[in-house]
Design a protein around this motif. Sequence first.
Motif, PDB file in Angstrom:
ATOM      1  N   LEU A   1       0.837  -1.188   0.000  1.00  0.00           N
ATOM      2  CA  LEU A   1       0.000   0.000   0.000  1.00  0.00           C
ATOM      3  C   LEU A   1       0.879   1.248   0.000  1.00  0.00           C
ATOM      4  O   LEU A   1       1.902   1.297   0.671  1.00  0.00           O
ATOM      5  CB  LEU A   1      -0.909   0.012   1.226  1.00  0.00           C
ATOM      6  CG  LEU A   1      -1.908  -1.140   1.341  1.00  0.00           C
ATOM      7  CD1 LEU A   1      -2.753  -0.969   2.596  1.00  0.00           C
ATOM      8  CD2 LEU A   1      -2.795  -1.224   0.110  1.00  0.00           C
ATOM      9  N   HIS A   2       0.463   2.240  -0.753  1.00  0.00           N
ATOM     10  CA  HIS A   2       1.205   3.496  -0.802  1.00  0.00           C
ATOM     11  C   HIS A   2       1.042   4.226   0.531  1.00  0.00           C
ATOM     12  O   HIS A   2      -0.004   4.111   1.183  1.00  0.00           O
ATOM     13  CB  HIS A   2       0.673   4.356  -1.950  1.00  0.00           C
ATOM     14  CG  HIS A   2       1.563   5.480  -2.307  1.00  0.00           C
ATOM     15  ND1 HIS A   2       1.502   6.705  -1.673  1.00  0.00           N
ATOM     16  CD2 HIS A   2       2.560   5.584  -3.232  1.00  0.00           C
ATOM     17  CE1 HIS A   2       2.405   7.513  -2.193  1.00  0.00           C
ATOM     18  NE2 HIS A   2       3.062   6.863  -3.143  1.00  0.00           N
ATOM     19  N   PRO A   3       2.053   4.970   0.976  1.00  0.00           N
ATOM     20  CA  PRO A   3       1.926   5.725   2.225  1.00  0.00           C
ATOM     21  C   PRO A   3       0.719   6.651   2.276  1.00  0.00           C
ATOM     22  O   PRO A   3       0.265   7.024   3.359  1.00  0.00           O
ATOM     23  CB  PRO A   3       3.236   6.515   2.288  1.00  0.00           C
ATOM     24  CG  PRO A   3       4.214   5.668   1.549  1.00  0.00           C
ATOM     25  CD  PRO A   3       3.424   5.044   0.424  1.00  0.00           C
ATOM     26  N   GLN A   4       0.171   7.033   1.122  1.00  0.00           N
ATOM     27  CA  GLN A   4      -1.022   7.877   1.105  1.00  0.00           C
ATOM     28  C   GLN A   4      -2.302   7.084   1.359  1.00  0.00           C
ATOM     29  O   GLN A   4      -3.373   7.670   1.530  1.00  0.00           O
ATOM     30  CB  GLN A   4      -1.124   8.618  -0.232  1.00  0.00           C
ATOM     31  CG  GLN A   4      -0.015   9.630  -0.459  1.00  0.00           C
ATOM     32  CD  GLN A   4      -0.163  10.348  -1.785  1.00  0.00           C
ATOM     33  OE1 GLN A   4      -1.179  10.245  -2.456  1.00  0.00           O
ATOM     34  NE2 GLN A   4       0.872  11.079  -2.184  1.00  0.00           N
ATOM     35  N   SER A   5      -2.209   5.748   1.383  1.00  0.00           N
ATOM     36  CA  SER A   5      -3.397   4.924   1.608  1.00  0.00           C
ATOM     37  C   SER A   5      -3.886   5.054   3.046  1.00  0.00           C
ATOM     38  O   SER A   5      -3.088   5.129   3.989  1.00  0.00           O
ATOM     39  CB  SER A   5      -3.080   3.453   1.318  1.00  0.00           C
ATOM     40  OG  SER A   5      -4.121   2.605   1.788  1.00  0.00           O
ATOM     41  N   TRP A   6      -5.193   5.039   3.232  1.00  0.00           N
ATOM     42  CA  TRP A   6      -5.786   5.142   4.565  1.00  0.00           C
ATOM     43  C   TRP A   6      -5.453   3.921   5.430  1.00  0.00           C
ATOM     44  O   TRP A   6      -5.567   3.982   6.648  1.00  0.00           O
ATOM     45  CB  TRP A   6      -7.307   5.312   4.464  1.00  0.00           C
ATOM     46  CG  TRP A   6      -7.994   4.189   3.724  1.00  0.00           C
ATOM     47  CD1 TRP A   6      -8.249   4.135   2.376  1.00  0.00           C
ATOM     48  CD2 TRP A   6      -8.505   2.982   4.273  1.00  0.00           C
ATOM     49  NE1 TRP A   6      -8.876   2.963   2.058  1.00  0.00           N
ATOM     50  CE2 TRP A   6      -9.055   2.233   3.204  1.00  0.00           C
ATOM     51  CE3 TRP A   6      -8.553   2.447   5.567  1.00  0.00           C
ATOM     52  CZ2 TRP A   6      -9.647   0.986   3.381  1.00  0.00           C
ATOM     53  CZ3 TRP A   6      -9.138   1.202   5.739  1.00  0.00           C
ATOM     54  CH2 TRP A   6      -9.679   0.480   4.670  1.00  0.00           C
ATOM     55  N   ALA A   7      -5.028   2.814   4.814  1.00  0.00           N
ATOM     56  CA  ALA A   7      -4.738   1.593   5.573  1.00  0.00           C
ATOM     57  C   ALA A   7      -3.240   1.315   5.690  1.00  0.00           C
ATOM     58  O   ALA A   7      -2.840   0.264   6.189  1.00  0.00           O
ATOM     59  CB  ALA A   7      -5.440   0.400   4.936  1.00  0.00           C
ATOM     60  N   PHE A   8      -2.399   2.230   5.239  1.00  0.00           N
ATOM     61  CA  PHE A   8      -0.946   2.021   5.268  1.00  0.00           C
ATOM     62  C   PHE A   8      -0.443   1.829   6.701  1.00  0.00           C
ATOM     63  O   PHE A   8      -0.862   2.543   7.617  1.00  0.00           O
ATOM     64  CB  PHE A   8      -0.245   3.213   4.624  1.00  0.00           C
ATOM     65  CG  PHE A   8       1.258   3.155   4.676  1.00  0.00           C
ATOM     66  CD1 PHE A   8       1.956   2.307   3.840  1.00  0.00           C
ATOM     67  CD2 PHE A   8       1.959   3.960   5.569  1.00  0.00           C
ATOM     68  CE1 PHE A   8       3.356   2.260   3.889  1.00  0.00           C
ATOM     69  CE2 PHE A   8       3.342   3.919   5.624  1.00  0.00           C
ATOM     70  CZ  PHE A   8       4.039   3.062   4.784  1.00  0.00           C
ATOM     71  N   GLU A   9       0.469   0.862   6.884  1.00  0.00           N
ATOM     72  CA  GLU A   9       1.049   0.586   8.197  1.00  0.00           C
ATOM     73  C   GLU A   9       2.503   1.055   8.232  1.00  0.00           C
ATOM     74  O   GLU A   9       3.397   0.395   7.691  1.00  0.00           O
ATOM     75  CB  GLU A   9       0.979  -0.909   8.500  1.00  0.00           C
ATOM     76  CG  GLU A   9       1.694  -1.337   9.784  1.00  0.00           C
ATOM     77  CD  GLU A   9       1.277  -0.525  10.998  1.00  0.00           C
ATOM     78  OE1 GLU A   9       1.875   0.550  11.234  1.00  0.00           O
ATOM     79  OE2 GLU A   9       0.363  -0.964  11.700  1.00  0.00           O
ATOM     80  N   PRO A  10       2.773   2.196   8.866  1.00  0.00           N
ATOM     81  CA  PRO A  10       4.151   2.705   8.915  1.00  0.00           C
ATOM     82  C   PRO A  10       5.080   1.855   9.769  1.00  0.00           C
ATOM     83  O   PRO A  10       6.295   1.968   9.664  1.00  0.00           O
ATOM     84  CB  PRO A  10       3.985   4.109   9.505  1.00  0.00           C
ATOM     85  CG  PRO A  10       2.707   4.059  10.268  1.00  0.00           C
ATOM     86  CD  PRO A  10       1.812   3.122   9.513  1.00  0.00           C
TER      87      PRO A  10
END
Length: 247
Positions: free
Chosen positions: A46-55
Motif C-alpha cells: 500500500l502506498h503511504p497515502q493509503s488510509w490503511a498504510f502501516e508505517p
Amino acid sequence: KYLAFNMASPVLSDVRVRRAVVLAIDREPIIRYKLRGYATLAKSFLHPQSWAFEPASRDWSHDPERARALLDAAGYPEPKGGGPRLKLIYRTSMNSTAVAVAKILKRQLAQVGIEMDMRTNEWGVFFNDIIHGDFDMYTLSGLGIVDPDWYTYVVHSDSFPPNGANRPRYHNPRIDELLDLGKVTTDQEARGAIYREVQRILSSDVPLVPLWYEHNVVVSGRNVEGYTPTPHGDFSSLPWVRKVGAR
C-alpha cells in the motif's frame, strides 16, 4: 515493484533464508542509477497515502553481514573451499529494465554467497512458469492497488492459482482469518486496524517483499492543463484535462 519467493521450496520455506535475501539487496543504488531516481523505497504494498498504510511494517534495509549470519543459522555456511552457499532460480521477463535490475540483484546476492540463476523469457513463458510454481524467486509490479482487500487476491490460502495470484503458495491461518474479517467489516477504522496487522505479519514473514514505488511521470504539451497523476497510476484525471491556447 516486488520480489516473490516460492514458499514450496525446501530452501525458501525457511524464513531466515528469505530474510537473508532481502537483507542482501541494496535498493538505493538501483533506484538512483538504474531507475534514475524515479522511484521511492517501499516497505508495504500500500502506498503511504493509503488510509490503511502501516508505517510500523518492518524495514529490511541493506545489511549483508546480518544476511550472512542468517544463512549460517539456516544451515548454509560459507564453503571452506569457496563457492556459493546455495543456488536460487530467478525468473524475469525480457523487458530491458527488468533484466538490468536482475543482473544487479545477481551481483548483490553473490556478495553474501547466494548464486542466482537468472532465467529470462518472453512474457507468456515467464508468466506461465510463475503461475505453475516453476521458480524460486521472481519480480513483478503491482498496479492500481487502492483498497487493501487486494491482499486477499495475493496472499489468502484460497487464492492459489488459478483462483488468484498467491503464486508464492503462502499459507498463514492468521492472515486468512484477518482477510476474511476485512471483507465483512464495514467500519473503516476497524478495517484499517485489520489490514495494518496483515502488513506487519507479511513484513516479518516476507513471502513477498515490496521493493519500491515507481513514480508516475506525466509528459504533456504546454497547452494541456488539468491532469494530475495519481499514486496508483490510473487516468481518473482525464475528465478535467483541457487545451489552453496554442501548442
